[in-house]
Design a protein around this motif. Sequence first.
Motif, PDB file in Angstrom:
ATOM      1  N   TYR A  52     -13.368   2.991  11.584  1.00 24.44           N
ATOM      2  CA  TYR A  52     -13.285   3.875  10.646  1.00 24.44           C
ATOM      3  C   TYR A  52     -13.498   5.328  11.199  1.00 24.44           C
ATOM      4  CZ  TYR A  52     -13.917  -0.114   7.267  1.00 24.44           C
ATOM      5  OH  TYR A  52     -13.701  -0.990   6.573  1.00 24.44           O
ATOM      6  N   ILE A  53     -13.951   5.352  12.223  1.00 28.40           N
ATOM      7  CA  ILE A  53     -13.815   6.875  12.881  1.00 28.40           C
ATOM      8  C   ILE A  53     -12.633   7.469  13.438  1.00 28.40           C
ATOM      9  CG2 ILE A  53     -14.512   8.083  15.157  1.00 28.40           C
ATOM     10  CD1 ILE A  53     -17.547   6.856  14.913  1.00 28.40           C
TER      11      ILE A  53
ATOM     12  N   LYS B 292     -10.518  10.496  11.804  1.00 27.81           N
ATOM     13  CA  LYS B 292      -9.761  11.233  12.582  1.00 27.81           C
ATOM     14  C   LYS B 292      -8.174  11.507  12.258  1.00 27.81           C
ATOM     15  CE  LYS B 292     -12.180  10.443  16.785  1.00 27.81           C
ATOM     16  NZ  LYS B 292     -11.986   9.744  18.264  1.00 27.81           N
ATOM     17  N   LYS B 293      -7.646  10.304  11.971  1.00 34.22           N
ATOM     18  CA  LYS B 293      -6.292  10.467  11.416  1.00 34.22           C
ATOM     19  C   LYS B 293      -6.136  11.102  10.173  1.00 34.22           C
ATOM     20  CE  LYS B 293      -1.747   9.464  11.322  1.00 34.22           C
ATOM     21  NZ  LYS B 293      -0.969  10.221  12.309  1.00 34.22           N
ATOM     22  N   SER B 294      -7.114  10.901   9.167  1.00 35.93           N
ATOM     23  CA  SER B 294      -6.934  11.544   8.041  1.00 35.93           C
ATOM     24  C   SER B 294      -7.157  13.125   8.307  1.00 35.93           C
ATOM     25  CB  SER B 294      -8.344  11.145   6.822  1.00 35.93           C
ATOM     26  OG  SER B 294      -8.216   9.899   6.710  1.00 35.93           O
ATOM     27  N   LEU B 295      -7.879  13.466   9.162  1.00 28.81           N
ATOM     28  CA  LEU B 295      -8.188  14.930   9.408  1.00 28.81           C
ATOM     29  C   LEU B 295      -6.861  15.411   9.961  1.00 28.81           C
ATOM     30  CD1 LEU B 295     -11.699  15.095  11.236  1.00 28.81           C
ATOM     31  CD2 LEU B 295     -10.880  15.788   8.925  1.00 28.81           C
ATOM     32  N   GLU B 296      -6.073  14.799  10.767  1.00 40.94           N
ATOM     33  CA  GLU B 296      -4.736  15.250  11.079  1.00 40.94           C
ATOM     34  C   GLU B 296      -3.704  15.389  10.083  1.00 40.94           C
ATOM     35  OE1 GLU B 296      -3.463  12.179  14.057  1.00 40.94           O
ATOM     36  OE2 GLU B 296      -5.226  12.556  15.290  1.00 40.94           O
ATOM     37  N   ASN B 297      -3.832  14.373   9.219  1.00 39.08           N
ATOM     38  CA  ASN B 297      -2.864  14.447   7.795  1.00 39.08           C
ATOM     39  C   ASN B 297      -3.571  15.496   6.977  1.00 39.08           C
ATOM     40  OD1 ASN B 297      -1.681  12.449   9.092  1.00 39.08           O
ATOM     41  ND2 ASN B 297      -2.566  10.975   7.695  1.00 39.08           N
ATOM     42  N   ILE B 298      -4.563  16.004   6.854  1.00 33.10           N
ATOM     43  CA  ILE B 298      -5.152  17.011   6.041  1.00 33.10           C
ATOM     44  C   ILE B 298      -4.678  18.331   6.624  1.00 33.10           C
ATOM     45  CG2 ILE B 298      -7.327  18.238   5.537  1.00 33.10           C
ATOM     46  CD1 ILE B 298      -8.554  15.102   5.184  1.00 33.10           C
ATOM     47  N   ALA B 299      -4.929  18.440   7.842  1.00 29.91           N
ATOM     48  CA  ALA B 299      -4.398  19.544   8.699  1.00 29.91           C
ATOM     49  C   ALA B 299      -2.998  20.040   8.360  1.00 29.91           C
ATOM     50  CB  ALA B 299      -5.035  19.624  10.172  1.00 29.91           C
ATOM     51  N   GLN B 300      -2.356  18.744   8.568  1.00 29.83           N
ATOM     52  CA  GLN B 300      -0.759  18.889   8.563  1.00 29.83           C
ATOM     53  C   GLN B 300      -0.193  19.463   7.000  1.00 29.83           C
ATOM     54  OE1 GLN B 300       1.621  15.210   9.558  1.00 29.83           O
ATOM     55  NE2 GLN B 300       2.996  16.084   8.051  1.00 29.83           N
TER      56      GLN B 300
ATOM     57  N   ARG C 147     -29.877   9.846  12.556  1.00 28.16           N
ATOM     58  CA  ARG C 147     -29.559  11.060  13.166  1.00 28.16           C
ATOM     59  C   ARG C 147     -28.838  10.978  14.139  1.00 28.16           C
ATOM     60  NH1 ARG C 147     -34.005  13.065  13.197  1.00 28.16           N
ATOM     61  NH2 ARG C 147     -34.002  14.281  11.543  1.00 28.16           N
ATOM     62  N   LYS C 148     -29.022   9.913  15.091  1.00 27.56           N
ATOM     63  CA  LYS C 148     -28.165   9.645  16.209  1.00 27.56           C
ATOM     64  C   LYS C 148     -26.825   9.083  15.913  1.00 27.56           C
ATOM     65  CE  LYS C 148     -32.027   8.444  19.424  1.00 27.56           C
ATOM     66  NZ  LYS C 148     -32.715   7.255  20.119  1.00 27.56           N
ATOM     67  N   ASN C 149     -26.723   8.316  14.906  1.00 24.23           N
ATOM     68  CA  ASN C 149     -25.534   8.012  14.289  1.00 24.23           C
ATOM     69  C   ASN C 149     -24.463   9.208  13.671  1.00 24.23           C
ATOM     70  OD1 ASN C 149     -26.569   5.371  14.927  1.00 24.23           O
ATOM     71  ND2 ASN C 149     -26.686   4.676  12.727  1.00 24.23           N
ATOM     72  N   LEU C 150     -25.159  10.229  12.974  1.00 20.37           N
ATOM     73  CA  LEU C 150     -24.707  10.948  12.750  1.00 20.37           C
ATOM     74  C   LEU C 150     -23.887  12.148  14.036  1.00 20.37           C
ATOM     75  CD1 LEU C 150     -23.485  13.307  10.655  1.00 20.37           C
ATOM     76  CD2 LEU C 150     -26.014  14.222  10.422  1.00 20.37           C
ATOM     77  N   ILE C 151     -24.904  12.108  14.810  1.00 20.94           N
ATOM     78  CA  ILE C 151     -24.314  13.018  16.147  1.00 20.94           C
ATOM     79  C   ILE C 151     -23.350  12.070  16.726  1.00 20.94           C
ATOM     80  CG2 ILE C 151     -24.945  13.900  18.233  1.00 20.94           C
ATOM     81  CD1 ILE C 151     -26.258  15.505  15.985  1.00 20.94           C
ATOM     82  N   HIS C 152     -23.334  11.003  16.884  1.00 23.03           N
ATOM     83  CA  HIS C 152     -22.113  10.074  17.495  1.00 23.03           C
ATOM     84  C   HIS C 152     -20.864  10.294  16.789  1.00 23.03           C
ATOM     85  CE1 HIS C 152     -19.749   6.698  19.004  1.00 23.03           C
ATOM     86  NE2 HIS C 152     -19.719   6.417  17.906  1.00 23.03           N
ATOM     87  N   PHE C 153     -20.884  10.499  15.174  1.00 21.12           N
ATOM     88  CA  PHE C 153     -19.815  10.623  14.478  1.00 21.12           C
ATOM     89  C   PHE C 153     -19.276  11.942  14.826  1.00 21.12           C
ATOM     90  CE2 PHE C 153     -18.397  12.356  10.037  1.00 21.12           C
ATOM     91  CZ  PHE C 153     -17.525  11.686  10.171  1.00 21.12           C
ATOM     92  N   LEU C 154     -20.130  12.969  14.868  1.00 21.52           N
ATOM     93  CA  LEU C 154     -19.654  14.251  14.771  1.00 21.52           C
ATOM     94  C   LEU C 154     -18.964  14.481  16.257  1.00 21.52           C
ATOM     95  CD1 LEU C 154     -22.432  16.219  12.918  1.00 21.52           C
ATOM     96  CD2 LEU C 154     -19.997  16.173  12.364  1.00 21.52           C
ATOM     97  N   SER C 155     -19.784  14.070  17.290  1.00 18.27           N
ATOM     98  CA  SER C 155     -19.240  14.165  18.662  1.00 18.27           C
ATOM     99  C   SER C 155     -17.883  13.617  18.950  1.00 18.27           C
ATOM    100  CB  SER C 155     -20.281  13.372  19.609  1.00 18.27           C
ATOM    101  OG  SER C 155     -20.163  12.065  19.475  1.00 18.27           O
ATOM    102  N   GLU C 156     -17.360  12.624  17.858  1.00 16.41           N
ATOM    103  CA  GLU C 156     -16.146  12.138  17.972  1.00 16.41           C
ATOM    104  C   GLU C 156     -15.012  12.931  17.071  1.00 16.41           C
ATOM    105  OE1 GLU C 156     -14.466   9.064  19.010  1.00 16.41           O
ATOM    106  OE2 GLU C 156     -16.302   7.795  19.697  1.00 16.41           O
ATOM    107  N   VAL C 157     -15.502  13.262  15.968  1.00 17.03           N
ATOM    108  CA  VAL C 157     -14.620  13.871  14.840  1.00 17.03           C
ATOM    109  C   VAL C 157     -14.432  15.383  14.837  1.00 17.03           C
ATOM    110  CG1 VAL C 157     -14.659  11.707  13.462  1.00 17.03           C
ATOM    111  CG2 VAL C 157     -16.102  13.880  12.884  1.00 17.03           C
ATOM    112  N   ALA C 158     -15.692  15.968  15.362  1.00 19.34           N
ATOM    113  CA  ALA C 158     -15.779  17.389  15.106  1.00 19.34           C
ATOM    114  C   ALA C 158     -14.557  17.953  16.260  1.00 19.34           C
ATOM    115  CB  ALA C 158     -17.186  18.221  15.489  1.00 19.34           C
ATOM    116  N   PRO C 159     -14.685  17.659  17.542  1.00 20.04           N
ATOM    117  CA  PRO C 159     -13.545  18.300  18.339  1.00 20.04           C
ATOM    118  C   PRO C 159     -12.232  18.130  17.958  1.00 20.04           C
ATOM    119  CG  PRO C 159     -15.276  17.041  19.495  1.00 20.04           C
ATOM    120  CD  PRO C 159     -15.539  16.664  18.179  1.00 20.04           C
TER     121      PRO C 159
END
Length: 390
Positions: free
Chosen positions: A84-85, A89-97, A212-224
């Motif tokens: 799902y992560i 990421k793929k959704s973010l790519e399509n959104i940016a496109q 909180r750790k799960n949120l940071i894990h998610f953000l460390s993957e998708v925010a960059p």
Amino acid sequence: MVKMQQTMRWYGPHDGVKLTDIRQSGVTGIVTALHQIPVGDVWEVKDIQERQEVIRKAGMEWMVIESLPVHEDIKRRGGDCQKYIANYKKSLENIAQCGLKVVAYNFMPILDWVRTDHAYQNIDGTKALLFDERAFIFFDVFLLQRSGAEEDYSQEKLNGAIAYGNTLDDTERQKLYNNVLLGLPGSDESFTKEKVLELLDDYKGISDEDLRKNLIHFLSEVAPVAEKLGVQLAIHPDDPPFSVLGLPRVVSTENDIKAILSGVPINANGLCYCTGSLGANPNNNLVRIIDQHGNRIHFLHLRNVKREEGKRFRESEHLNGDNPMEAIVEKLLVLMQKNKKGLPMRPDHGFLHSFEREEKYPGYSLIGRLKGLAEIRGLEQGIAYKLKQE
């Protein structure tokens, strides 16, 4: 002078409020989402563009996505979390496109937001959203019958909930039950008791720190990924900003915000500054949050609340509540002048006026939001004039 980018939320083609109605308010930006796509699935370019075209034909632009929901497996960091992560990421790519730049989301387990009364009667006859902890405890312990719920509350609070419940007839109890289990915004499906209890089992043993750790894990993957794409992520605060159903909370306090933004210290990891959700917690200083994290605020929800004894609060008029809206708007205007960039803003929630007999999505009546928009618009204009004279 740089000003806020005025928008209105629209729930899509099935919304009772039409784009033509919103266009007549004077806004040019729409906040919406592809609610028809199951949580966790990829948002495809064709679906995004189709929605953009509908909005453009009405004379406006899709300005903010609210929300691109986060799958429960990500929040629990279990099941198909990494799948799902990757989809996110793929959704973010399509959104940016497609040229969209701001994505709001939340990290609240199971329930997106909770109110115990969707039609609290104001003195003037308008109706508002309200959260009453007594009602919620009665729901939790006696209607939902969550295992171990009694242990989460003091005997005094349990007694108060029982006394409250004794005032309700069967119809009122059913209404309370339906109000709490409304489901995701934009969805026409409510949660069932069985589904909620099943989901609650999945969160057993997950603490605030774990979430909180799960949120940071998610953000460390998708925010960059978002940073590279030029997309800003804006996390919405918990609503209400305290635990419900014994579930963990990680976006309720000033310290929570600091931990999230410092945990992944890049601009794409930002905040949806919701004055209503943050303001329901009397310990939050809303002006100080702007001072400390202004450069990471990517989206504004401006509304007000009246806090009452205990964990009870109700939506109030936008300029007449416990949140210092004048000071908040002035701080935001100064911030925008400094950054030479307007922030997207929507008037959040509104009263249901008697002229509108019902609303499909509680809090999102047209007249109530138009009133809030007019009040915020006038306040901003007056403060902008004052700042010019200084």
